[in-house]
Structure formats: structure tokens, C-alpha cells
Design an enzyme around this catalytic site. Structure first.
Site, PDB file in Angstrom:
ATOM      1  N   SER A 134       0.856  -1.180   0.000  1.00  0.00           N
ATOM      2  CA  SER A 134       0.000   0.000   0.000  1.00  0.00           C
ATOM      3  C   SER A 134       0.895   1.234   0.000  1.00  0.00           C
ATOM      4  CB  SER A 134      -0.955  -0.015   1.202  1.00  0.00           C
ATOM      5  OG  SER A 134      -1.857   1.065   1.140  1.00  0.00           O
ATOM      6  N   HIS A 187      -2.454  -1.184  -3.505  1.00  0.00           N
ATOM      7  CA  HIS A 187      -3.627  -0.334  -3.305  1.00  0.00           C
ATOM      8  C   HIS A 187      -3.518   0.895  -4.195  1.00  0.00           C
ATOM      9  CE1 HIS A 187      -4.277  -2.010   1.043  1.00  0.00           C
ATOM     10  NE2 HIS A 187      -4.578  -2.882   0.106  1.00  0.00           N
ATOM     11  N   ASP A 196      -4.247  -4.997   5.727  1.00  0.00           N
ATOM     12  CA  ASP A 196      -4.659  -5.819   4.589  1.00  0.00           C
ATOM     13  C   ASP A 196      -3.551  -6.815   4.260  1.00  0.00           C
ATOM     14  OD1 ASP A 196      -6.177  -6.745   2.440  1.00  0.00           O
ATOM     15  OD2 ASP A 196      -5.286  -5.312   1.046  1.00  0.00           O
TER      16      ASP A 196
END
Length: 370
Positions: free
Chosen positions: A194, A221, A315
Site C-alpha cells: 500500500s 492499493h 490488509d
């Protein structure tokens, strides 16, 4: 004392709205507004802000040039605000390479109505980078794609000092275990990232040889358009073939597949092709590392290497748990080289990580172990 923020944007509307939104947090104060890159350089020297929000398309000097000039003099976190277009994505990636720490899509409708979601995301990002005790952008050693296959140098590159040291992101790392070599055992590598991921992924992929023996899937992401621009840029820089993944695309060795923004990446039941499905609104991340890992665990069982890189949040942690239960392997980026030590920390603290590795060593370990 609140943190000092410099807003850089050539639109008076966005200047006003961003100042209002940022100032709604008691720990943030907008101390200056610049209308172009040259003004940004001058005001940064005069006001010495703690962080900068930067537009990319401005008169006199663009945002990318301003980032390079500012970072050459002082290491300060710069958050790019980008349009959702393909061109906006392409330029934002250049800004990340130039030293910007992260980006946020700049949506006119959200900014106009000052949505609570936008406020929360912007405040969270700014404070995440501000709470770090030091800042040094990740540096990459990018190589152009050669005309013939050659094995790239494994020379290490400098890594980023951690920006986030407070709260959950700073939880202590579980002791790393030496991961067994798995030559010939793996069928796929799945990398999740991310915040700070584009630079970290570039550092890894550009060091791998064209004959790397297994396919690689990247779950970063990013919104729609950004993943397309990212995959095309990475393809130009890498010896491997890099594409934005499409539904039913066959999985082949020597290829890197980037999960498309706004959707979810999975694998078909026999592991021969990729499935792209619409992003469910109930899932926060589109694409999601957890979903890709869960699908990989179900399809490839004990033949997956999952690599968790820098990023906010957790995540990938639940997906990593499923990979471990299926007998697969998990590596995590270490805290010292992570821009934000959230995702790797979550996996390490759950004691799912087989090895905790500095960014500069991940490609070398992939080449030696996979």
C-alpha cells in the site's frame, strides 16, 4: 503546537477547500499556500513546513519539478494530490520516483462537499507521515529494459527510514525465522503493498532477471487508471514483462501481473489463469491483498510465496494466515525500510512471517531462493 502544512495548488477553489478541510483537525495548521512549483520552493524555505500537499499540473513549474527541487535541499514528506485520469496517474508515479511519499486522488465532487470520508483519509495520511521521527524517501535503482536478457546487478539501494513509529504501526516485530529454500516448489509469487508500495515494488521487480522462474502477481492499493499507468511504467523499467491483469489472462513464467484498481484479483480453480471480479463495496480495499492471498491459498495450496510490503493498515494479514495454513511461505519487509510499517507489522505480530527482510535484499533473496 499543531503541525505546519504548506498547500500547493494553482486553483484558488482547491486552495480554499483544502485549507478548510486540513484546518478542521486540531493538530494541523495550514501556514502557507503556493500557486505553482516555484512559489512552493520559496515558501518551503521561508516557512519550513512539516509537510506539503502538492498538485502536479501548475504554471511556471510543475509539481514533479518542485518535488525534486525541495527534496534536494530538505527531506520533507510531500503528499501528491492527483486527478483520477490516466495522465494524472502517470505524472503522480513520476512524483513518487522524485521523492513524494504518497498520493491521494483529488476528486472535485468530494472536495466541493467536504465529504467526511475525504477529511478522514486526508487527516490520516498527513498525520501518519508527520508522526515519524525522521524522513528519508525510498530510493530506487531503475534499469531500462535491455535488448537482450541479462542478469541484473544485485547492488543494494538505499531504503526509507520509517515514517510511522506510533500506535499499532510501531508494534514490535515477531522474531524472523530463516525461510527454507523452495527451489522448484513454488508456482507463484504474490506481492501485497500500500503506502510506499510503488517505489518498493519498482526496487524489487527491476532487479529480477528475465528468466525468473515463476509468475509474479502484484496487489498494490491504487485506484483505476493508476494501476494501468503503474504497470506500463514498470514494464519499461524491468527485464520482465509487466501487464495490468485482465480477466481470463493466462498465467505465464517471466510475467508480472498488476491487479487492476477498483476490482479484485483471484485465480481460476486450476491455477492457469487470472480472474478479475468487480470490487464489492463491503471490502475496503480494491484490490485487496487478503482476497488475492485467500484465492492463491485455495488454488495453489503450499506452492505460494506471499511478500508483504510497506503500507498502512493490516490488509494481507488474514490472507497470509490462510497461506500459512495451506503450507505456503510469507516474507515481510522490515520496519527500517518501510515507509509505513503497518501491513508487514500486522503479519509479523501474528507470527505468520517466515522471514523479515530489508527492501534492498528482497530481490536478491527471491533470485537465490525461488
Amino acid at each position: 503546537m499543531p503541525y505546519k502544512v504548506l498547500v500547493v495548488d494553482d486553483s484558488s477553489f482547491f486552495q480554499m477547500r483544502l485549507k478548510e478541510i486540513i484546518s478542521e483537525h486540531q493538530d494541523l495548521q495550514v501556514v502557507g499556500i503556493a500557486s505553482n512549483g516555484q512559489e512552493a520552493i520559496e515558501l518551503e524555505e521561508e516557512l519550513r513546513p512539516d509537510i506539503i500537499t502538492m498538485d502536479y499540473e501548475m504554471p511556471f513549474m510543475d509539481g514533479v519539478s518542485a518535488v525534486r527541487a525541495i527534496m534536494a535541499k530538505r527531506k520533507i514528506p510531500i503528499l501528491m494530490l492527483s486527478s483520477m485520469t490516466y495522465e494524472g496517474a502517470r505524472i503522480t508515479l513520476e512524483a513518487l520516483d522524485a521523492g513524494a511519499v504518497d498520493f491521494m486522488p483529488k476528486n472535485f465532487a468530494e472536495v466541493s462537499k467536504s465529504s467526511e470520508g475525504l477529511k478522514k483519509r486526508l487527516h490520516e495520511k498527513l498525520l501518519t507521515f508527520l508522526k515519524g521521527s525522521s524522513f528519508q524517501p525510498a530510493a530506487t535503482s531503475v534499469r531500462p529494459k535491455p535488448a537482450v536478457d541479462t542478469r541484473p546487478s544485485l547492488r543494494s539501494t538505499p531504503s526509507a527510514a520509517p515514517l510511522s513509529r506510533g500506535g499499532a504501526d510501531a508494534a514490535p516485530v515477531a522474531p524472523s525465522k530463516s525461510s527454507a529454500r523452495f527451489k522448484g516448489k513454488l508456482k507463484i509469487v504474490v506481492i501485497g503493498a500500500s503506502t510506499g508500495g510503488p517505489v518498493a515494488i519498482t526496487d524489487i521487480i527491476t532487479k529480477l532477471p528475465a528468466n525468473f522462474p515463476v509468475p509474479i502477481v502484484i496487489v498494490q492499493h491504487m485506484p483505476e487508471n493508476f494501476t494501468k499507468a503503474f504497470s506500463e511504467r514498470l514494464d519499461r523499467q524491468s527485464q520482465l514483462s509487466v501487464v495490468e491483469a485482465e480477466n481470463s489472462m493466462r498465467i505465464e513464467c517471466g510475467k508480472v501481473y498488476v491487479a487492476p484498481g477498483g476490482k479484485q484479483l483471484m485465480f481460476d480453480r486450476n491455477g492457469s489463469s487470472i480472474k478479475i471480479v468487480p470490487g464489492d463495496e463491503r471490502v475496503n480495499y480494491k484490490p485487496s491483498v487478503d482476497i488475492a492471498y485467500a484465492s492463491a491459498a485455495n488454488v495453489f495450496r503450499n506452492s505460494v510465496l506471499g511478500i508483504v510490503l510497506t503500507g498502512m493498515g493490516a490488509d494481507g494479514c488474514e490472507g497470509a494466515r490462510l497461506l500459512k495454513q495451506s503450507g505456503s511461505y510469507i516474507w515481510g519487509q522490515d520496519q527500517a525500510s518501510s515507509v509505513v510499517y503497518g501491513m508487514p507489522a500486522a503479519v509479523a505480530n501474528a507470527r505468520l512471517t517466515d522471514a523479515v527482510i530489508p527492501l534492498s535484499s528482497i530481490a536478491e533473496k527471491m533470485i537465490s531462493d525461488v
